[in-house]
Design an enzyme around this catalytic site. Structure first.
Site, PDB file in Angstrom:
ATOM      1  N   TRP A 149    -112.770  12.745 -24.817  1.00  0.00           N
ATOM      2  CA  TRP A 149    -113.255  11.671 -25.679  1.00  0.00           C
ATOM      3  C   TRP A 149    -114.511  12.157 -26.385  1.00  0.00           C
ATOM      4  O   TRP A 149    -115.420  12.687 -25.750  1.00  0.00           O
ATOM      5  CB  TRP A 149    -113.534  10.441 -24.819  1.00  0.00           C
ATOM      6  CG  TRP A 149    -114.091   9.256 -25.528  1.00  0.00           C
ATOM      7  CD1 TRP A 149    -113.608   8.670 -26.656  1.00  0.00           C
ATOM      8  CD2 TRP A 149    -115.240   8.493 -25.129  1.00  0.00           C
ATOM      9  NE1 TRP A 149    -114.381   7.584 -26.998  1.00  0.00           N
ATOM     10  CE2 TRP A 149    -115.390   7.448 -26.077  1.00  0.00           C
ATOM     11  CE3 TRP A 149    -116.142   8.584 -24.070  1.00  0.00           C
ATOM     12  CZ2 TRP A 149    -116.410   6.507 -25.993  1.00  0.00           C
ATOM     13  CZ3 TRP A 149    -117.150   7.646 -23.982  1.00  0.00           C
ATOM     14  CH2 TRP A 149    -117.282   6.614 -24.930  1.00  0.00           C
ATOM     15  N   ASP A 231    -114.649   8.858 -15.255  1.00  0.00           N
ATOM     16  CA  ASP A 231    -114.671   7.927 -16.377  1.00  0.00           C
ATOM     17  C   ASP A 231    -113.352   7.153 -16.342  1.00  0.00           C
ATOM     18  O   ASP A 231    -112.276   7.727 -16.541  1.00  0.00           O
ATOM     19  CB  ASP A 231    -114.813   8.703 -17.690  1.00  0.00           C
ATOM     20  CG  ASP A 231    -114.908   7.792 -18.907  1.00  0.00           C
ATOM     21  OD1 ASP A 231    -114.836   6.562 -18.751  1.00  0.00           O
ATOM     22  OD2 ASP A 231    -115.058   8.324 -20.025  1.00  0.00           O
ATOM     23  N   LYS A 267    -110.300  -2.252 -22.510  1.00  0.00           N
ATOM     24  CA  LYS A 267    -108.861  -2.124 -22.728  1.00  0.00           C
ATOM     25  C   LYS A 267    -108.068  -3.066 -21.830  1.00  0.00           C
ATOM     26  O   LYS A 267    -107.201  -3.804 -22.291  1.00  0.00           O
ATOM     27  CB  LYS A 267    -108.424  -0.672 -22.464  1.00  0.00           C
ATOM     28  CG  LYS A 267    -109.198   0.381 -23.234  1.00  0.00           C
ATOM     29  CD  LYS A 267    -109.028   0.252 -24.723  1.00  0.00           C
ATOM     30  CE  LYS A 267    -109.569   1.453 -25.481  1.00  0.00           C
ATOM     31  NZ  LYS A 267    -110.999   1.703 -25.308  1.00  0.00           N
TER      32      LYS A 267
END
Length: 439
Positions: A149, A231, A267
């Site tokens: 990311w 993460d 999300k």
């Protein structure tokens, strides 16, 4: 006496006149370009946000109901939360990722603080490590996968640890995890280094280690004395199963080692704009005076937060508590998560089938072998630019597409455009799996 004429004062030049313009964010800047495109039929496959099959933003019904209950509750207020957030949220978010039967939690070895979604959790966590983690008197090196990311590369130096180092992750040929190279790079990392790991649904590749490979990674982490920083942005959004998506984190937590983990509810609850997340520091099983150590860690996490943003937002945290802390709402949320993950899986199947049917050159099995919101297509930056210019299809320059941006009405259009790009634009990019790729 004649009036004295005074010349008009010269306008002062701003001290900010020489500030250079920052480059656009590779993801959010892409969305700005998409919004500015007035072409009918344009398609956005860039930003990682769930969309319905009509291409619309989706508010989970259970989230909407909890919000309505909060609005109707006369006890709801807008007072500040504590620096480390809503206590009920801390407990429930830690239980979600670690499991209610987690030994570390039961022994008081887990310190959780509410954070500004996953980004905020990473920033606070890395800053905390920069202050207190030392290897031979020096701050630790932080390793991130290639690719990863994009914001990982910003957070590490901004937290005071310099540029992140990298370890190889992706097998560019198969689209899967290059476990041999990954283990070799981790084995070479200095003792005490921080290793950023994606708990599930690796962004941007969608390629996750197998359970057996996670055990190999854990072995190297323990032998080399590395500190894993997980993460977790997609728990429940990868497979549709909250427990399955937490398996890697729980494996490491059960090993009794020090670790750090971030969580995001953007999300899996659709709380993108509410900025709701959590940071947890897990103390090793052999920690003496656990209660004293945990209290000290919490105090220092709060010391990081206070000058940064003072305290986290309340509304999203209360929504999360309303979902996680109520058995009926929790069960409904799990069903809704499975439905969202299922739609993404359907789009993977449909896109591969369309690419196979129209004869697009190449092996597209990676699309269905990868997991989560994103697929790493293998398209080059030149092919991506061609798709944007000619077909008005927007994706990040590394060829990552958000599967949630596809719909049954656009999948054929995307497949045909990809065929055009593959057949007419020669790849020039270097493979991302090479050591030279410091993304």
């Amino acid at each position: 006496m004649a009036a004295t004429m005074t010349a008009p004062a010269k306008a002062a030049t701003s001290v900010f006149a020489g500030v250079p313009e920052a480059p656009p964010d590779p993801i959010l800047g892409l969305n700005s370009a998409f919004l500015a495109d007035e072409t009918p039929g344009k398609i956005s496959l860039g930003v990682g946000a769930f969309r319905t099959d009509e291409g619309k933003p989706y508010v989970l019904p259970v989230v909407k109901r909890v919000e309505q209950q909060l609005a109707a509750d006369p006890a709801t207020n807008h007072e500040y939360l504590p620096i480390d957030g809503l206590p009920a949220f801390q407990k429930l978010s830690a239980e979600l990722i670690l499991g209610k039967d987690c030994t570390a939690m039961n022994e008081g070895r887990v310190v959780t603080s509410q954070a500004l979604s996953g980004t905020g959790a990473l920033r606070v966590g890395i800053t905390f490590l920069a202050r207190f983690l030392r290897t031979s008197g020096s701050p630790p090196a932080v390793y991130i996968p290639t690719p990863t990311w994009s914001n990982h590369r910003n957070i590490v130096p901004d937290a005071g640890l310099g540029d992140a180092r990298t370890y190889r992750y992706l097998d560019a040929t198969s689209g899967g995890v290059d476990i041999t190279s990954m283990l070799a790079d981790l084995s070479d990392a200095p003792k005490g280094s921080v290793i950023v790991l994606h708990g599930c649904a690796h962004n941007p590749t969608g390629a996750d280690p197998s359970p057996a490979q996670w055990k190999e990674i854990l072995t190297v982490v323990r032998e080399r004395g590395l500190l894993p920083f997980f993460d977790n942005a997609y728990q429940g959004f990868a497979s549709g199963d909250l427990d399955a998506d937490a398996a890697s984190v729980r494996l490491f937590a059960d090993a009794g080692i020090d670790m750090v983990l971030s969580q995001s509810f953007a999300k899996n609850m659709g709380l993108y704009g509410q900025r709701i997340g959590a940071l947890s520091v897990v103390l090793a099983a052999g920690t003496p005076d656990v209660a004293v150590a945990a209290k000290a860690v919490r105090s220092q996490l709060k010391a990081v937060v206070r000058p940064m943003y003072s305290s986290p937002p309340a509304h999203g945290a209360r929504i999360a508590v309303g979902v996680l802390g109520d058995s009926a709402n929790y069960a409904e949320w799990k069903k809704e998560l499975a439905g969202m993950a299922g739609r993404i899986g359907d789009m993977r199947t449909a896109l591969k089938a369309a690419l196979d049917a129209n004869g697009t050159p190449g092996d597209w099995s990676r699309i269905v072998n990868q997991i989560g919101m994103f697929s790493y297509t293998g398209l080059s930056a030149q092919q991506v630019a061609y798709l944007r210019t000619k077909h008005h299809i927007y994706m990040t320059s590394n060829g990552r597409i958000s599967m949630a941006g596809l719909t049954t009405s656009t999948v054929q259009q995307v497949a045909d455009a990809m065929k055009d790009a593959v057949e007419n634009v020669v790849k020039q990019d270097a493979p991302v799996s090479g050591v030279q790729s410091r993304l």
